[in-house]
Design a protein around this motif. Structure first.
Motif, PDB file in Angstrom:
ATOM      1  N   ARG A  20       0.751  -1.173   0.065  1.00 21.62           N
ATOM      2  CA  ARG A  20      -0.069   0.029  -0.022  1.00 21.62           C
ATOM      3  C   ARG A  20       0.492   1.089  -0.018  1.00 21.62           C
ATOM      4  N   HIS A  21       2.142   1.172   0.122  1.00 22.43           N
ATOM      5  CA  HIS A  21       2.922   2.200   0.287  1.00 22.43           C
ATOM      6  C   HIS A  21       4.156   2.278  -0.709  1.00 22.43           C
TER       7      HIS A  21
ATOM      8  N   ARG B 165       1.203  -3.275  -9.911  1.00 18.81           N
ATOM      9  CA  ARG B 165      -0.330  -3.173  -9.799  1.00 18.81           C
ATOM     10  C   ARG B 165      -1.145  -3.925 -10.768  1.00 18.81           C
TER      11      ARG B 165
ATOM     12  N   GLU C 136      -7.536   0.689  -5.632  1.00 20.46           N
ATOM     13  CA  GLU C 136      -6.952   1.718  -4.995  1.00 20.46           C
ATOM     14  C   GLU C 136      -6.430   0.901  -3.522  1.00 20.46           C
ATOM     15  N   ALA C 137      -6.627  -0.351  -3.485  1.00 19.24           N
ATOM     16  CA  ALA C 137      -6.286  -0.865  -2.213  1.00 19.24           C
ATOM     17  C   ALA C 137      -4.552  -1.366  -2.267  1.00 19.24           C
ATOM     18  N   LEU C 138      -4.194  -1.218  -3.271  1.00 25.10           N
ATOM     19  CA  LEU C 138      -2.548  -1.698  -3.503  1.00 25.10           C
ATOM     20  C   LEU C 138      -1.707  -0.979  -4.590  1.00 25.10           C
TER      21      LEU C 138
ATOM     22  N   GLN D 229     -11.480  -4.259   3.422  1.00 22.49           N
ATOM     23  CA  GLN D 229     -10.726  -3.233   3.113  1.00 22.49           C
ATOM     24  C   GLN D 229      -9.878  -3.222   1.616  1.00 22.49           C
ATOM     25  N   VAL D 230      -9.905  -4.328   1.356  1.00 15.62           N
ATOM     26  CA  VAL D 230      -9.201  -4.700   0.081  1.00 15.62           C
ATOM     27  C   VAL D 230     -10.098  -5.266  -1.125  1.00 15.62           C
TER      28      VAL D 230
END
Length: 555
Positions: free
Chosen positions: A95-96, A128, A141-143, A305-306
């Protein structure tokens, strides 16, 4: 068991106890193994069903445990149980940017490096785009990318039962529904145990030169039978898992997510995904841990969440709850307690093994037997279980190569034979013989089509199942794979196994009523907000059902 003195008596029929029995008997010792319920009825049938090194233990700098577990993983995949343990890829979403890829990538690279045998493919970094191709259900947008690595999985209950069967094949005397009620002593020395056969309500004394206590989360309770000289203290941590249909999440890989406490897995399981686990203290009835609404919400909230399309409670087919036997320490959070094991000798003739993790069962068993044999007079050979294939492993690859012929012989399709080989290995020959003798056993169960009628019969003719629950919960996994938890197939299975177990119509009714009540009680508990109210809701249903007797007494 009451006729002779054994070299070793093992108490506890989970993966460690069954492993200790196999270790001892394969050294040439005479061995008895007793289990109060059914094989793997406790922790060993309610795990995440993973054989893994424990990636998160690297963050705790527990390199020894990880290296040891990875070595055992390799042995299970290649030599000991290739029919029961199989590789699974896992995707670790990032995620970062930059720092997380370096941090996670370095950790997984170390994980691969600690696996000296290099049995599984090495990890790889993904953009991604490539990650979303492997896991289309993830929200874009989760990764920002991912790392993919490999571990392995197992049907935990079948594995522990297979250990017990393998030990019996080498000469161990093994029995389920046999509860230890007291330790026998000669002065300070433990000389065996008094056990009650719960099927006949008969009590006998099993004499043994060494007793190994491998009772997991019940270690403290069984220690009281030794006059509170248990030597080890165990803290129970509750782990809850849910199963959802495979078509609700489109992934071509397993998934691992970081949480504020630990990690969360999404694991492929036939037509389902297993999602888990929680890690919370449990101080209530160890015999019947239950999930609450809070546990299930925790799992859904974290996996959602993902996911691009969130899961809801209506998507859940099954729920199961287990207790981890963690060595008690000063940590306020069970997620921080060690998964390493310890062996203690609290009294002459008595050995206690506790802690550890499923993957390292064989090392735990070996260490317990090593301590036990120090008090035996004769020289005892070292452990050989690192090169001793389990029942069904010998000839598995050859049979798998000939699966088309097996399918033609049994009159079933090749995909079904592959499924059977992954559950029984070369012992699939026994099932085919049952089908050849009665073609109707080659038909699927009406209410659980993933399983053949022969598998229900085989569970009681060969695998030691004594009750309907044993078949639906542990020999098969119908209880977590069917939306009705197996209620719809309960009568059919009971009718199939009744002739073998000597049940009459009243026995069949009692067994099916008991199973239905258990399912309804667990489902009621899952609606409650916390542990206390979940247990109260479950007990209310049991109390309302009145005393439910099995064919041999109260279950």
């Amino acid at each position: 068991m009451g006729d002779d003195e054994f070299d070793v008596l093992v108490v506890g029929g989970g993966v460690v106890g069954a492993g200790a029995a196999l270790d001892a008997v394969s050294r040439g010792l005479s061995v008895a193994l007793v289990e109060a319920q059914d094989w793997a009825a406790g922790t060993s049938s309610r795990s995440s069903k993973l054989v893994h090194g424990g990636l998160r233990y690297l963050e705790q700098l527990d390199f020894k445990l990880v290296r040891e577990a990875l070595k055992e993983r390799g042995l299970l995949l290649t030599r000991l149980a290739p029919h029961l343990v199989r590789p699974v890829p896992f995707l670790f979403p990032l995620r970062h940017r930059l720092w997380e890829r370096f941090y996670v990538g370095a950790g997984i690279a170390l994980y691969d490096m600690l696996d000296g045998g290099r049995v599984l493919p090495r990890h790889r970094h993904m953009s991604r785009r490539r990650a979303l191709a492997a896991a289309p259900s993830l929200h874009p947008e989760a990764l920002i990318g991912a790392v993919q690595y490999y571990d392995a999985q197992v049907d935990d209950a079948r594995f522990a039962m297979t250990l017990a069967r393998t030990a019996a094949g080498y000469g161990a005397a093994v029995a389920t529904r046999t509860r230890m009620t007291a330790l026998e002593r000669d002065g300070a020395r433990v000389t065996g145990a008094r056990v009650r056969d719960l099927e006949s309500d008969r009590e006998i004394v099993v004499r043994a030169r060494q007793v190994i206590n491998a009772t997991g989360v019940w270690t403290d309770e069984t220690a009281q039978l030794a006059g509170n000289e248990g030597g080890l203290r165990v803290r129970a941590s509750k782990g809850v898992h849910i199963t959802v249909p495979r078509d609700r999440i489109t992934l071509h890989t397993g998934l691992i997510l970081r949480t504020e406490k630990s990690v969360l897995f999404t694991i492929p399981w036939g037509r389902h995904w297993i999602i888990g686990t929680t890690d919370t203290d449990w101080n209530l009835d160890k015999g019947r841990p239950v999930a609450s609404r809070a546990d299930i919400d925790y799992l859904l909230d974290h996996v959602n969440q993902v996911l691009g399309t969130p899961l809801t409670h209506e998507d859940i087919d099954g729920v199961y709850t287990g207790l981890r036997p963690l060595l008690a320490g000063d940590a306020s959070d069970t997620a921080k307690l060690s998964r390493e094991h310890t062996v203690a000798r609290p009294a002459p003739g008595l050995v206690v093994i506790a802690g550890g993790k499923y993957t390292t069962y064989r090392v735990m068993a070996k260490d317990a037997v090593d301590v036990a044999v120090r008090e035996l007079d004769a020289a005892v050979p070292p452990s050989v279980t690192d090169r001793l294939p389990l029942l069904g492993a010998e000839g598995y690859e050859a049979l798998r190569n000939g699966r088309t012929r097996l399918a033609a012989r049994a009159g079933i399709d090749v995909a079904r034979v592959e499924h059977l080989l992954g559950r029984y290995g070369s012992a699939v020959e026994d099932l085919i013989e049952l089908i050849e003798a009665d073609a109707s056993l080659g038909e699927p169960l009406t209410g659980a089509a993933d399983y053949l009628r022969a598998e229900a019969v085989y569970a009681v003719t060969h695998e030691g199942a004594l009750h309907l629950e044993d078949v639906l919960v542990r020999r098969t996994r119908i209880s977590i794979e069917e939306r009705d938890r197996g209620i719809g197939v309960a009568s059919e299975v009971a009718e199939l196994i009744a002739p073998v177990l000597g049940w009459d119509e009243e026995d069949i009714r009692r067994e099916t009523d008991r199973y239905r009540t258990t399912v309804h009680a667990e489902m009621s508990a899952e609606l409650q907000p916390d542990d206390l109210s979940a247990v109260a809701a479950r007990e209310e249903i049991f109390d309302g059902a009145g005393p439910l007797e099995s064919s041999a007494g109260r279950l």
